[in-house]
Design a protein around this motif. Sequence first.
Motif, PDB file in Angstrom:
ATOM      1  N   ILE A 263      13.967  -4.319  18.426  1.00 17.17           N
ATOM      2  CA  ILE A 263      14.028  -3.189  19.364  1.00 17.17           C
ATOM      3  C   ILE A 263      13.239  -3.511  20.628  1.00 17.17           C
ATOM      4  O   ILE A 263      13.704  -3.281  21.753  1.00 17.17           O
ATOM      5  CB  ILE A 263      13.476  -1.914  18.689  1.00 17.17           C
ATOM      6  N   GLU A 264      12.025  -4.042  20.452  1.00 16.90           N
ATOM      7  CA  GLU A 264      11.201  -4.385  21.612  1.00 16.90           C
ATOM      8  C   GLU A 264      11.885  -5.448  22.468  1.00 16.90           C
ATOM      9  O   GLU A 264      11.831  -5.399  23.708  1.00 16.90           O
ATOM     10  CB  GLU A 264       9.822  -4.875  21.148  1.00 16.90           C
ATOM     11  N   THR A 265      12.548  -6.402  21.826  1.00 16.89           N
ATOM     12  CA  THR A 265      13.261  -7.443  22.580  1.00 16.89           C
ATOM     13  C   THR A 265      14.365  -6.839  23.429  1.00 16.89           C
ATOM     14  O   THR A 265      14.521  -7.175  24.612  1.00 16.89           O
ATOM     15  CB  THR A 265      13.850  -8.482  21.613  1.00 16.89           C
ATOM     16  N   LEU A 266      15.156  -5.942  22.830  1.00 19.49           N
ATOM     17  CA  LEU A 266      16.237  -5.314  23.578  1.00 19.49           C
ATOM     18  C   LEU A 266      15.689  -4.482  24.741  1.00 19.49           C
ATOM     19  O   LEU A 266      16.202  -4.551  25.867  1.00 19.49           O
ATOM     20  CB  LEU A 266      17.079  -4.443  22.656  1.00 19.49           C
ATOM     21  N   LEU A 267      14.638  -3.700  24.487  1.00 15.25           N
ATOM     22  CA  LEU A 267      14.048  -2.906  25.562  1.00 15.25           C
ATOM     23  C   LEU A 267      13.464  -3.800  26.652  1.00 15.25           C
ATOM     24  O   LEU A 267      13.516  -3.458  27.841  1.00 15.25           O
ATOM     25  CB  LEU A 267      12.960  -1.987  24.989  1.00 15.25           C
TER      26      LEU A 267
ATOM     27  N   ASN B 235      14.688  -6.779  27.480  1.00 10.77           N
ATOM     28  CA  ASN B 235      15.840  -7.274  28.242  1.00 10.77           C
ATOM     29  C   ASN B 235      16.384  -6.210  29.191  1.00 10.77           C
ATOM     30  O   ASN B 235      16.749  -6.506  30.341  1.00 10.77           O
ATOM     31  CB  ASN B 235      16.941  -7.732  27.283  1.00 10.77           C
ATOM     32  N   LEU B 236      16.454  -4.974  28.714  1.00 17.65           N
ATOM     33  CA  LEU B 236      16.932  -3.883  29.562  1.00 17.65           C
ATOM     34  C   LEU B 236      15.983  -3.647  30.732  1.00 17.65           C
ATOM     35  O   LEU B 236      16.426  -3.432  31.873  1.00 17.65           O
ATOM     36  CB  LEU B 236      17.066  -2.603  28.730  1.00 17.65           C
ATOM     37  N   GLY B 237      14.686  -3.698  30.469  1.00 16.64           N
ATOM     38  CA  GLY B 237      13.721  -3.527  31.545  1.00 16.64           C
ATOM     39  C   GLY B 237      13.842  -4.621  32.589  1.00 16.64           C
ATOM     40  O   GLY B 237      13.756  -4.367  33.797  1.00 16.64           O
ATOM     41  N   TYR B 238      14.070  -5.856  32.146  1.00 20.18           N
ATOM     42  CA  TYR B 238      14.227  -6.967  33.086  1.00 20.18           C
ATOM     43  C   TYR B 238      15.475  -6.776  33.953  1.00 20.18           C
ATOM     44  O   TYR B 238      15.427  -6.965  35.174  1.00 20.18           O
ATOM     45  CB  TYR B 238      14.323  -8.274  32.300  1.00 20.18           C
ATOM     46  N   GLU B 239      16.574  -6.385  33.330  1.00 20.15           N
ATOM     47  CA  GLU B 239      17.806  -6.194  34.085  1.00 20.15           C
ATOM     48  C   GLU B 239      17.676  -5.072  35.104  1.00 20.15           C
ATOM     49  O   GLU B 239      18.309  -5.111  36.167  1.00 20.15           O
ATOM     50  CB  GLU B 239      18.951  -5.889  33.121  1.00 20.15           C
ATOM     51  N   GLN B 240      16.865  -4.074  34.789  1.00 18.08           N
ATOM     52  CA  GLN B 240      16.694  -2.927  35.678  1.00 18.08           C
ATOM     53  C   GLN B 240      15.476  -3.074  36.581  1.00 18.08           C
ATOM     54  O   GLN B 240      15.077  -2.123  37.248  1.00 18.08           O
ATOM     55  CB  GLN B 240      16.604  -1.648  34.834  1.00 18.08           C
ATOM     56  N   ARG B 241      14.888  -4.258  36.583  1.00 14.10           N
ATOM     57  CA  ARG B 241      13.770  -4.624  37.442  1.00 14.10           C
ATOM     58  C   ARG B 241      12.523  -3.772  37.202  1.00 14.10           C
ATOM     59  O   ARG B 241      11.720  -3.561  38.101  1.00 14.10           O
ATOM     60  CB  ARG B 241      14.169  -4.575  38.925  1.00 14.10           C
TER      61      ARG B 241
ATOM     62  N   ASP C 269       7.077  -5.038  34.813  1.00 17.69           N
ATOM     63  CA  ASP C 269       5.845  -4.892  34.014  1.00 17.69           C
ATOM     64  C   ASP C 269       6.166  -4.365  32.624  1.00 17.69           C
ATOM     65  O   ASP C 269       5.616  -4.831  31.621  1.00 17.69           O
ATOM     66  CB  ASP C 269       4.868  -3.953  34.732  1.00 17.69           C
ATOM     67  N   GLU C 270       7.062  -3.369  32.572  1.00 19.84           N
ATOM     68  CA  GLU C 270       7.464  -2.827  31.269  1.00 19.84           C
ATOM     69  C   GLU C 270       8.175  -3.891  30.439  1.00 19.84           C
ATOM     70  O   GLU C 270       7.936  -4.017  29.236  1.00 19.84           O
ATOM     71  CB  GLU C 270       8.389  -1.625  31.459  1.00 19.84           C
ATOM     72  N   ALA C 271       9.039  -4.683  31.097  1.00 20.70           N
ATOM     73  CA  ALA C 271       9.777  -5.724  30.378  1.00 20.70           C
ATOM     74  C   ALA C 271       8.816  -6.743  29.764  1.00 20.70           C
ATOM     75  O   ALA C 271       8.973  -7.147  28.604  1.00 20.70           O
ATOM     76  CB  ALA C 271      10.756  -6.417  31.329  1.00 20.70           C
ATOM     77  N   ALA C 272       7.810  -7.163  30.542  1.00 25.25           N
ATOM     78  CA  ALA C 272       6.848  -8.137  30.035  1.00 25.25           C
ATOM     79  C   ALA C 272       6.067  -7.556  28.849  1.00 25.25           C
ATOM     80  O   ALA C 272       5.819  -8.247  27.846  1.00 25.25           O
ATOM     81  CB  ALA C 272       5.898  -8.551  31.147  1.00 25.25           C
ATOM     82  N   ALA C 273       5.685  -6.290  28.952  1.00 26.53           N
ATOM     83  CA  ALA C 273       4.942  -5.656  27.858  1.00 26.53           C
ATOM     84  C   ALA C 273       5.794  -5.566  26.591  1.00 26.53           C
ATOM     85  O   ALA C 273       5.289  -5.769  25.477  1.00 26.53           O
ATOM     86  CB  ALA C 273       4.477  -4.264  28.293  1.00 26.53           C
ATOM     87  N   ARG C 274       7.075  -5.266  26.757  1.00 28.95           N
ATOM     88  CA  ARG C 274       7.972  -5.183  25.591  1.00 28.95           C
ATOM     89  C   ARG C 274       8.109  -6.547  24.912  1.00 28.95           C
ATOM     90  O   ARG C 274       8.071  -6.657  23.682  1.00 28.95           O
ATOM     91  CB  ARG C 274       9.337  -4.671  26.030  1.00 28.95           C
ATOM     92  N   HIS C 275       8.300  -7.592  25.714  1.00 30.81           N
ATOM     93  CA  HIS C 275       8.456  -8.927  25.127  1.00 30.81           C
ATOM     94  C   HIS C 275       7.149  -9.400  24.481  1.00 30.81           C
ATOM     95  O   HIS C 275       7.182 -10.111  23.465  1.00 30.81           O
ATOM     96  CB  HIS C 275       8.922  -9.922  26.188  1.00 30.81           C
TER      97      HIS C 275
ATOM     98  N   ALA D 137       8.927 -17.200  26.374  1.00 27.84           N
ATOM     99  CA  ALA D 137       9.710 -17.726  27.495  1.00 27.84           C
ATOM    100  C   ALA D 137      10.215 -16.596  28.384  1.00 27.84           C
ATOM    101  O   ALA D 137      10.268 -16.725  29.609  1.00 27.84           O
ATOM    102  CB  ALA D 137      10.874 -18.562  26.973  1.00 27.84           C
ATOM    103  N   ALA D 138      10.596 -15.485  27.763  1.00 29.46           N
ATOM    104  CA  ALA D 138      11.054 -14.330  28.543  1.00 29.46           C
ATOM    105  C   ALA D 138       9.929 -13.817  29.441  1.00 29.46           C
ATOM    106  O   ALA D 138      10.151 -13.480  30.608  1.00 29.46           O
ATOM    107  CB  ALA D 138      11.536 -13.229  27.610  1.00 29.46           C
ATOM    108  N   ILE D 139       8.699 -13.761  28.910  1.00 30.78           N
ATOM    109  CA  ILE D 139       7.562 -13.332  29.729  1.00 30.78           C
ATOM    110  C   ILE D 139       7.333 -14.321  30.867  1.00 30.78           C
ATOM    111  O   ILE D 139       7.019 -13.931  32.005  1.00 30.78           O
ATOM    112  CB  ILE D 139       6.301 -13.204  28.858  1.00 30.78           C
ATOM    113  N   GLY D 140       7.509 -15.619  30.575  1.00 35.11           N
ATOM    114  CA  GLY D 140       7.368 -16.629  31.630  1.00 35.11           C
ATOM    115  C   GLY D 140       8.381 -16.431  32.744  1.00 35.11           C
ATOM    116  O   GLY D 140       8.043 -16.519  33.938  1.00 35.11           O
ATOM    117  N   ARG D 141       9.629 -16.161  32.397  1.00 32.83           N
ATOM    118  CA  ARG D 141      10.656 -15.937  33.417  1.00 32.83           C
ATOM    119  C   ARG D 141      10.332 -14.697  34.258  1.00 32.83           C
ATOM    120  O   ARG D 141      10.494 -14.698  35.484  1.00 32.83           O
ATOM    121  CB  ARG D 141      12.022 -15.785  32.756  1.00 32.83           C
TER     122      ARG D 141
END
Length: 340
Positions: free
Chosen positions: A251-255, A257-263, A266-272, A293-297
């Motif tokens: 679930i955290e991974t999906l959230l 990814n969604l946060g990253y796509e929606q720019r 910070d939320e995306a990095a915290a989820r990953h 790696a997702a946090i790195g990107r």
Amino acid sequence: MLLAVRSDYLDDLRHEVKNAGLPECAEYHLRPLTPEAAADVVRRSAQAMRLHCPPAEVEELLEELRAIRDESGRVGRLTQAIDPLLLQVAGAQLWRDPPGHEQFDSARLRAEVERALTDWCGRTLAAAAAEHELPPHELESWLRHTLLHRGRTGTAPAAAITDAFLHSLEDRHLITGVRHSAGPCLRRQRLLAPLRRLDAGQWPSPPQEPAALLCAAVRAHAAGEPGRAGRLAREAARVCPPKEMRVRADIETLLGNLGYEQRRLDEAAARHLAAATLFEALNDCTSVGWALAAIGRISLVQGRRGRAIEHMMAAVSRIPNDPVVRSGLGQALIGGVVDQ
């Protein structure tokens, strides 16, 4: 390799096989059960459960599953074959509790079969409506216009029925023919009578199972509906118990990814990061590496090159032979921005 696909997708599979240059494939049509084969299934299932199934009861059950009734409830005809799904649904209802040794009652059996099919239709429609945020009364209106009174004149309902929703009903084995120009139809005419009796106001509430909600969120994401995907994923996170660490991590991974796509970076990095922590506890090094790696990107997109290098190096330490992660580290070291 054995692949089972719906007939609608057979040409797509043939195309993929041809393009891959694979050897000639044999095709086998999986047909519904004949009455004889279905009777054998019932007998063997009863034996496995140590139940006594009189031949008269088996015959009555199979005849009921073949009966197509009109709107007045009279049997108009019997189908030549039996859908295994209908047999499974009816059997689960009849044998949920081991029966006693009372005398066989054909009227009771017919009523139990009808109730089992009606309940299954209600649960299926309720789950699909909840997943796609569709009001039950709108779905009921579409159902009656499109499936129950197919071909009759009248104004089409205004329900917002999407292709994703139709595919959801097809995946749940209620309808078929979604890709046909004539539109969807019921998978089995035997379900006409149960569907006629359904009342949207009495549909059961779908169970709030985190794994099921996560799967629904993934399907919504794949269908290009990030808003609905996010709502489903957050609901999955809300009801997911702490002990289901794998589901929580996904679930955290999906959230993320969604946060990253929606720019919402910070939320995306915290989820990953939360996903990486859970995967670490599960000793899943590969998934930890992908989360890092997702946090790195994300850090590269934010212009935080030092943080990006740190997380990419940590990712490579988990999965050193992964070419995508190694490429990400290389881009971080030369200061490139990964924005995919």
